[in-house]
Design an enzyme around this catalytic site. Structure first.
Site: not given
Ligand code: AMP
Length: 115
Positions: A33, A88, A94-96, A101
């Site tokens: 990440d 997420n 809060g999936q961005s 993934h």
């Protein structure tokens, strides 16, 4: 390789943008990440574009991703101390990034429940 040009993880899978890949095969890629939230923070993604857990619907791929998460944890030496695997989905979680993934987090003590 044709990839959705607006998907950053598709572009990582296609090696069009740099990343620190720790595991890769024909169906998945695992890379560090860019903004690590723990000493080890690796993302495991399917090579084909899947928007989120709710779009997965593929038992074999789900299994491969989960086993890859445990393989990454083993590679990173997290087996004994422990680690966390997180997916997420959607805004409340809060999936961005809109490409499925699994976060593999370890190397520090984590709290429960998560924030
Ligand atoms: P999520 O918030 O669950 O959607 O997680 C997306 C993750 O992708 C975040 O932890 C970001 O730090 C990470 N991320 C975004 N862009 C990159 C990139 N180019 N390389 C590696 N990780 C990234």
């Amino acid at each position: 390789m044709l990839v959705p040009s607006d998907c950053i993880f598709c572009r990582i899978v296609a090696r069009q943008i740099p990343s620190q890949i720790v595991l890769a095969d024909d169906v998945l890629t695992a890379f560090r990440d860019a903004s690590p939230q723990a000493p080890t923070h690796v993302l495991v993604v399917p090579n084909r574009h899947v928007a989120s857990l709710h779009d997965l619907g593929d038992q074999a791929l789900a299994g491969r991703l989960l086993l890859a998460a445990s393989e990454v944890a083993k590679q990173e030496g997290l087996e004994r101390a422990g680690y966390r695997v997180v997916a997420n989905h959607g805004p409340d979680a809060g999936q961005s990034v809109g490409h499925l993934h699994l976060h593999v987090l370890g190397g520090r003590v984590m709290r429960w429940p998560p924030g």
